[in-house]
Structures are given as structure tokens and as C-alpha cells.
Design an enzyme around this catalytic site. Structure first.
Site, PDB file in Angstrom:
ATOM      1  N   LYS A  75      44.500  26.965  77.647  1.00 15.77           N
ATOM      2  CA  LYS A  75      43.572  27.855  78.358  1.00 15.77           C
ATOM      3  C   LYS A  75      44.247  28.348  79.644  1.00 15.77           C
ATOM      4  O   LYS A  75      44.890  27.579  80.339  1.00 15.77           O
ATOM      5  CB  LYS A  75      42.285  27.075  78.672  1.00 15.77           C
ATOM      6  N   GLU A  80      21.980  22.374  74.413  1.00 18.83           N
ATOM      7  CA  GLU A  80      20.746  22.567  75.171  1.00 18.83           C
ATOM      8  C   GLU A  80      19.578  21.802  74.555  1.00 18.83           C
ATOM      9  O   GLU A  80      18.788  21.180  75.259  1.00 18.83           O
ATOM     10  CB  GLU A  80      20.409  24.061  75.254  1.00 18.83           C
ATOM     11  N   ARG A  87      17.104  28.449  73.500  1.00 19.96           N
ATOM     12  CA  ARG A  87      17.387  27.558  72.379  1.00 19.96           C
ATOM     13  C   ARG A  87      16.392  26.397  72.292  1.00 19.96           C
ATOM     14  O   ARG A  87      16.250  25.787  71.248  1.00 19.96           O
ATOM     15  CB  ARG A  87      18.780  26.936  72.564  1.00 19.96           C
TER      16      ARG A  87
HETATM   17  C1  LIG Z   1      24.310  28.376  74.245  1.00 17.43           C
HETATM   18  C2  LIG Z   1      25.306  28.558  75.351  1.00 17.43           C
HETATM   19  N1  LIG Z   1      25.432  27.612  76.301  1.00 17.43           N
HETATM   20  C3  LIG Z   1      26.328  27.763  77.289  1.00 17.43           C
HETATM   21  C4  LIG Z   1      27.127  28.871  77.346  1.00 17.43           C
HETATM   22  C5  LIG Z   1      28.082  29.089  78.513  1.00 17.43           C
HETATM   23  N2  LIG Z   1      29.487  29.065  78.050  1.00 17.43           N
HETATM   24  C6  LIG Z   1      30.183  30.192  77.829  1.00 17.43           C
HETATM   25  S1  LIG Z   1      31.729  29.892  77.298  1.00 17.43           S
HETATM   26  C7  LIG Z   1      31.494  28.229  77.408  1.00 17.43           C
HETATM   27  C8  LIG Z   1      32.612  27.290  77.086  1.00 17.43           C
HETATM   28  C9  LIG Z   1      33.070  27.472  75.704  1.00 17.43           C
HETATM   29  O1  LIG Z   1      34.120  26.577  75.469  1.00 17.43           O
HETATM   30  P1  LIG Z   1      35.027  26.774  74.206  1.00 17.43           P
HETATM   31  O2  LIG Z   1      34.202  27.058  73.026  1.00 17.43           O
HETATM   32  O3  LIG Z   1      35.940  25.602  74.125  1.00 17.43           O
HETATM   33  O4  LIG Z   1      35.830  28.109  74.532  1.00 17.43           O
HETATM   34  P2  LIG Z   1      36.971  28.366  75.615  1.00 17.43           P
HETATM   35  O5  LIG Z   1      36.333  29.156  76.696  1.00 17.43           O
HETATM   36  O6  LIG Z   1      37.507  27.054  76.086  1.00 17.43           O
HETATM   37  O7  LIG Z   1      37.980  29.164  74.893  1.00 17.43           O
HETATM   38  C10 LIG Z   1      30.207  27.925  77.833  1.00 17.43           C
HETATM   39  C11 LIG Z   1      29.680  26.578  78.053  1.00 17.43           C
HETATM   40  C12 LIG Z   1      26.950  29.841  76.337  1.00 17.43           C
HETATM   41  N3  LIG Z   1      27.665  30.979  76.339  1.00 17.43           N
HETATM   42  N4  LIG Z   1      26.063  29.655  75.353  1.00 17.43           N
END
Ligand SMILES: Cc1ncc(C[n+]2csc(CCOP(=O)(O)OP(=O)(O)O)c2C)c(N)n1
Length: 615
Positions: free
Chosen positions: A278, A362, A390
Site C-alpha cells: 500500500k 458494522e 448496514r
Molecule cells: C461498509 C464500509 N465500511 C467502511 C468503509 C470505509 N473504508 C473504505 S476503504 C476501507 C479499507 C479497505 O481496506 P482494503 O479492502 O484492505 O483495501 P485497501 O485500501 O487496503 O486497498 C475502509 C474501512 C467502507 N467504504 N465501507
């Protein structure tokens, strides 16, 4: 290469390895440059440059379909599909979305913003393809944070029993927004660090070195390689294999040769586990474990300094500091993966035993809170308004029905701006208001926020404290326990009543002052509790027999105003969001477009009262 001139991904088919690496360098430079000006999801996008390029080289989109989970990491996909020129409008009103958007491009098959929807949706595409007897690949690209969400297990449960071609790419950077958590994360760790993995890697390298793969179609040789590589993984017992999904990996997501080999092999339900870094390629975002560079505003790309123009303190920070102040041994603060955004990192460090990050979960967070509450604890679930969508059933069926003392700290209520439709916090009031036992309150400022939190801690009921993304001037003062349901009259006036709450209280002062200059005198009410309402004050208001205006940063259907209108014969006029999704833009732009800015409301009230007088 001039990134802005890319019209579609066809040019990739002819590129050799060296050219591909040069392209990834150019795209990273472009991304850093553009995001430093507009803000956006920097780190996630820097991590998937090679992976996205190779996906476009191997597959034929849009005939093949790809669904990016959350789709915050789809910037390279946007560039390769001819949208680089629009990056200066990223996340701005009318501009390029920060997520996949079907209206933007034929290469965008789906839209998200919330996580963990990609597996189910992609499976829908795959099943439709089979029903139509068509032939194309369907790919879901999902991160290690997002695959921890329960929705994915519902999807995997079905995928594992199918034999239809379906490709899951697990983009594992060992990070959610900040460091990833949970047993599934541990499982992925184990896979990565297994001794067998190294053995497999060396063997794979040996095989790769024998064949110059880049650019070659899937050949018999490749099929043989597939068999021999596959054999190396047998007996690993990884969860995906156990579920009936072929597992390949872990592979290096920044190595074109490896990526191409595995992507070309993908048929049947298969999961390809890709390890990426990342934030790769920008010294400030590489190795960032706190999530500082996950989503950023504009920054100075040379110094890494954020260029935020807003001053003041956020509601999230005020609430988090108050939680620290009120902390007892029985309080438990829960976040579904949003510790950074909700300003909870300090609290987490100070009270590790009273803090739980459940990952992107959630619904689980709410049920966990209910269990804790029924066992005598006082849980505070910090949750963004749009992500709470959710958890409606968990609130109705569990928390409210059992009348549990669970506090919901609903963050990012109202217009959130740049993330657009998927993230606007405009629905929570609509789904919370009809739920019996719920207490719902929205503070107008920091002092009221802390008082409401104290009230919630001291009230044995499900209690939602809602607050916006705004930054405020805040001077702490002694907090008080507020009478449940109490409203406050803020100005005196005989011509009409204006009922509002939250950030709109400040805007309403301006409206009231302007009306005064027109000789119109309005009583302004801070309806800090949306449920229960202040029945005494409401009686007084209705007895005046004057128009009642209700001004809300929420959907009109199911708003406080629509409830009040349903219980009176008095004239109630509601200013709230009509039946539409609110697109991206700054908060003021959105409010102006919705006709909910202070000036429009002033004009509307004036017109209404004048026509009332003339009637
Ligand atoms: C239901 C929901 N909860 C929280 C989020 C906030 N959120 C956006 S990206 C993310 C992290 C995602 O991590 P990952 O899938 O590992 O992707 P990366 O950004 O590390 O590539 C979060 C928690 C969201 N978009 N949707």
C-alpha cells in the site's frame, strides 16, 4: 508516456516488460501529482498500479467484467480507460468520481463506495453470463480489509459450490485503512509466512524463468505450468481450498511476469492471492501503518505536508476526547475499522482493554455491543452514518427490541461532500425515527455534543448521538445531563417558528437575523432531540397557530418534520432533501443545489409568510 493521451487500454497488449514498468512509474508520478492537488485515496491506488495494468493487458474489458470492491482503488483503471484528462476534477462537483461510476465509462460495470459488495455482485454477473450462454471472464478485486466483512462469507458460501468460471483477486497489503485486524488477517499472515510459500516461490521463479510469458497467449505450455504450479499448493488447507475455491498464491503484485502467469491461468472459481505494498512509490505513504495516507486532502508532494484550509476541531475529536474523560472500567468503545477517521487512535492507546476495532464489520459491531450491554457493559459504537445503513436490522431486531443501553456515536451525518452519493449521511434519521425505544439526538455544537454523550452514558436506553463532519470553534465547558427530549428556544418571535437541529442551527441564526431586518420575527427552536420530542414545547408552538418551518439536513420522507406534520393540524413546511441521491461536491455546493442553503431558506420563509399575510 503522456498519461493524459491514453484513450483505452488496447495499447497494453503490445507492451513488453520494460515498457510496462516504465508505464507504472509514469502512472504513479501522475497519481501523486494529481492527488496532491485534489485529494483522494492515495495509498490504495499506488498499491495496485501493476496489478491493474496487467488485468487490462490479460483481459478484454469491457467484454470481460471487473468489479473493484469499494472501488476507491480504481484510479489506474480510470486512467487506462481514457479518463486521465479529467483527474483535475476528481471528487469535485460534476467531476470524476472517486469510485467506479457506470455513467463515466463503459469499462465501469458496477458502482460501490461501501466495502465487500464485489463478490456477490460479480457472482450475479457470472450467473447471468452463464444463463445467456455467453463467454467472458468476471473478476472481483477485493482487499484484505474488505474480505473480512460478513457479506463476503455469504458470497463465498455460494461460490465454493459452483463450477462456473469466476475470478477473485485478493489484493493483500496487510492493511485496511490502518493496520488490518482479526483472525482472517492472521490466516493471511500465516499463508504469507509459511515455509512452503518460499519453496513454492522458488519453484515458480524457476518455471517462470524458463518461459518468456509476457505477451504470449495462453498456450499448452502454460496449461502444463498451471498443473505443475497447482501441485505445489496441494494440501495447504487454506480456507479458500477448504471452501472449494482453487487458491493460487501468494504472488508478488508488483511483478509483471508473475501477475501475467497467474491471471492467464484463472478459470473456474479461483482466488488469486496478490501481495501488494500500500502506498508504493511515494516515500511518505510507503510503510504508513496509521492510515494517514489512505484518504487525503490536498498536500505538498515534496514535503508530504497536508494543505488543509479548515480550522477548528471536529465533532469526532470532541466526542473522542469526551469518551476519554468519561471512561470507566465498564465502557467499551467499538469501531468498525474507522479508528483514524473517528479520531479514536489516542483513546485506543490509552484504553486498549476498553477499545475494540472489529474490522469492516458494522453489523457485527452492533450485535457485539448488544451482547456487551446485556452483560452490564456500556458500549459506544462509533459508526459513520452511511455505514450504519448496514445495521438497520441489528438495531431494530436486537438493540432496540431488547431496549439495550447501547450508544451509537453516528459520525458524518448530513452532507459529507467529496465521496458523493454512497457516503452522504442523510438516511440514518429516516431509518431510526420509527424504531421504538430509540432516543435520537443531534448537537448544535461541541458543548452540546459532550452533554448529549454524558446524557447517553447515564440513560439506560438505546441512544443515538448524531454529529456531522464539520469543524467547529469549541471551548470546553462543564457538561450537563440534559432532560431526555428537551428542546431549546433560542430566539423569540411571534410570526412563525423555525425548528432545526445540528449544523443547521448556526445557519438558522443567520436566517432569523435577516428576517428581522424585514420585520419578520421568528422563534428559533433547537430540536436537539429528534426522538422523543419536547411535547410541552411542541404544544406551545402549535397553540400559536402560526406557520411552523422545519429545516433538516436529512431525507424529507421520515424526517422530524414529516413526523411533526403527521401529529398536528397546524401548517408545517419542511425543508429537507427530496427524493434524490446527493452527488459529490463541497457541502456548500450540495446545500445550494438542494435549495437548503441559508439564503434560499430565508427567501422561502419570507415568501411563505408574505403570501400567508396576503391570503
Ligand atoms: C461498509 C464500509 N465500511 C467502511 C468503509 C470505509 N473504508 C473504505 S476503504 C476501507 C479499507 C479497505 O481496506 P482494503 O479492502 O484492505 O483495501 P485497501 O485500501 O487496503 O486497498 C475502509 C474501512 C467502507 N467504504 N465501507
Amino acid at each position: 508516456m503522456n498519461i493524459r493521451e491514453i484513450k483505452n487500454p488496447k495499447f497494453l497488449k503490445k507492451m513488453n516488460e520494460e515498457e510496462l514498468y516504465r508505464l507504472s512509474y509514469d502512472i504513479r508520478e501522475f497519481l501523486i501529482d494529481e492527488i496532491s492537488k485534489t485529494g483522494g485515496h492515495l495509498s490504495s491506488n499506488l498499491g495496485v498500479v501493476e496489478l491493474t495494468i496487467m488485468l487490462h493487458k490479460v483481459f478484454n474489458f469491457p467484454k470481460d467484467k471487473i468489479i473493484f470492491d469499494v472501488s476507491h482503488q480504481a484510479y489506474t483503471h480510470k486512467i487506462l480507460t481514457g479518463r486521465a484528462n479529467e483527474f483535475d476534477t476528481l471528487r469535485k462537483k460534476g467531476g470524476l468520481s472517486g469510485f467506479q461510476k457506470r455513467s463515466e465509462s463503459i469499462y465501469d460495470n458496477y458502482e460501490a463506495g461501501h466495502s465487500s459488495t464485489s463478490l456477490s455482485a460479480a457472482l450475479g454477473f457470472a450467473i447471468a453470463r452463464d444463463m445467456n450462454k455467453e463467454d467472458y471472464s468476471v473478476i472481483a478485486l477485493i482487499g484484505d480489509g474488505s474480505i473480512g466483512n460478513g457479506l463476503c462469507y455469504e458470497a463465498l458460501n455460494q461460490i465454493g459450490e459452483l463450477s462456473t468460471p469466476f475470478i477473485i483477486i485478493l489484493n493483500d497489503n496487510n492493511m485496511s485503512i490502518s493496520e488490518n485486524v482479526g483472525a482472517f488477517r492472521n490466516h493471511l499472515d500465516k499463508i504469507r509466512s509459511k515455509n512452503e510459500y518460499l519453496k513454492v516461490k522458488n519453484k515458480t521463479k524457476e518455471i517462470l524463468n524458463k518461459v518468456p510469458i509476457i505477451g504470449k497467449p495462453l498456450s499448452n505450455t502454460l496449461k502444463k505450468i498451471k498443473k505443475s504450479i497447482k501441485k505445489l499448493y496441494v494440501n495447504d488447507g487454506f480456507i479458500f481450498e477448504e471452501l472449494g475455491i482453487d487458491y493460487y498464491g501468494p504472488i508478488n503484485g508488483h511483478d509483471y511476469k508473475e501477475l501475467e502467469l497467474y491471471l492467464k491461468m484463472a478459470k473456474k472459481p479461483v482466488l488469486i492471492h496478490v501481495i501488494t505494498e500500500k502506498g508504493k512509490g511515494y516515500k511518505f505513504s510507503e510503510n504508513d501503518k496509521t492510515g494517514t495516507w489512505h484518504g487525503v486532502g490536498a498536500f505538498d508532494k515534496d514535503t508530504g505536508k497536508m494543505l488543509s484550509t479548515s480550522t477548528g476541531i471536529s465533532f469526532s475529536e470532541i466526542i473522542s476526547n469526551a469518551l476519554i474523560k468519561f471512561m470507566t472500567k465498564d465502557m467499551v468503545v467499538i469501531t468498525p475499522a474507522m479508528a483514524k477517521g473517528a479520531c479514536l487512535t489516542k483513546l485506543a492507546l490509552m484504553y486498549p482493554k476498553n477499545f475494540i476495532d472489529v474490522g469492516i464489520a458494522e453489523e457485527h459491531a452492533l450485535l457485539l455491543a448488544n451482547g456487551l450491554s446485556l452483560s452490564g457493559k456500556i458500549p459506544f459504537v462509533s459508526i459513520y452514518s452511511s455505514f450504519l445503513q448496514r445495521g438497520v436490522d441489528e438495531i431494530i431486531h436486537d438493540i432496540a427490541r431488547m431496549n439495550s443501553h447501547v450508544i451509537l456515536g453516528i459520525d458524518r451525518c448530513g452532507i459529507v461532500g467529496e465521496d458523493g452519493e454512497t457516503h452522504q449521511g442523510v438516511f440514518d434519521l429516516t431509518f431510526l425515527l420509527p424504531i421504538p425505544n430509540m432516543i435520537i439526538a443531534t448537537p448544535k455544537d461541541g458543548v452540546e455534543a459532550v452533554s448529549l454523550l454524558k446524557t447517553a452514558i447515564n440513560t439506560n436506553s438505546p441512544f443515538a448521538v448524531r454529529y456531522s463532519k464539520s469543524k467547529l470553534d469549541y471551548t470546553p465547558s462543564e457538561e450537563e445531563i440534559l432532560p431526555i427530549g428537551s428542546w431549546k428556544s433560542l430566539t423569540k418571535g411571534v410570526d412563525a417558528t423555525l425548528i432545526t437541529y445540528g449544523d443547521f442551527v448556526i445557519e438558522s441564526y443567520t436566517i432569523v437575523e435577516k428576517l428581522k431586518k424585514d420585520n419578520i420575527h421568528i422563534e428559533l427552536i433547537n430540536a436537539r432531540f429528534q426522538k422523543p420530542i419536547d411535547t410541552k414545547m411542541w404544544d406551545k408552538i402549535t397553540k400559536k397557530n402560526k406557520p411552523i418551518f422545519v429545516y433538516e439536513e436529512s431525507m424529507r420522507v421520515g424526517s422530524l418534520g414529516s413526523y411533526l406534520k403527521s401529529i398536528t393540524d397546524s401548517k408545517v413546511i419542511i425543508y429537507a432533501i427530496l427524493d434524490e441521491f446527493v452527488p459529490q461536491g463541497t457541502r456548500s455546493e450540495c446545500l445550494l443545489d438542494l435549495g437548503l442553503d441559508a439564503n434560499t431558506i430565508y427567501e422561502n420563509i419570507k415568501r411563505e409568510l408574505r403570501s400567508n399575510k396576503n391570503a
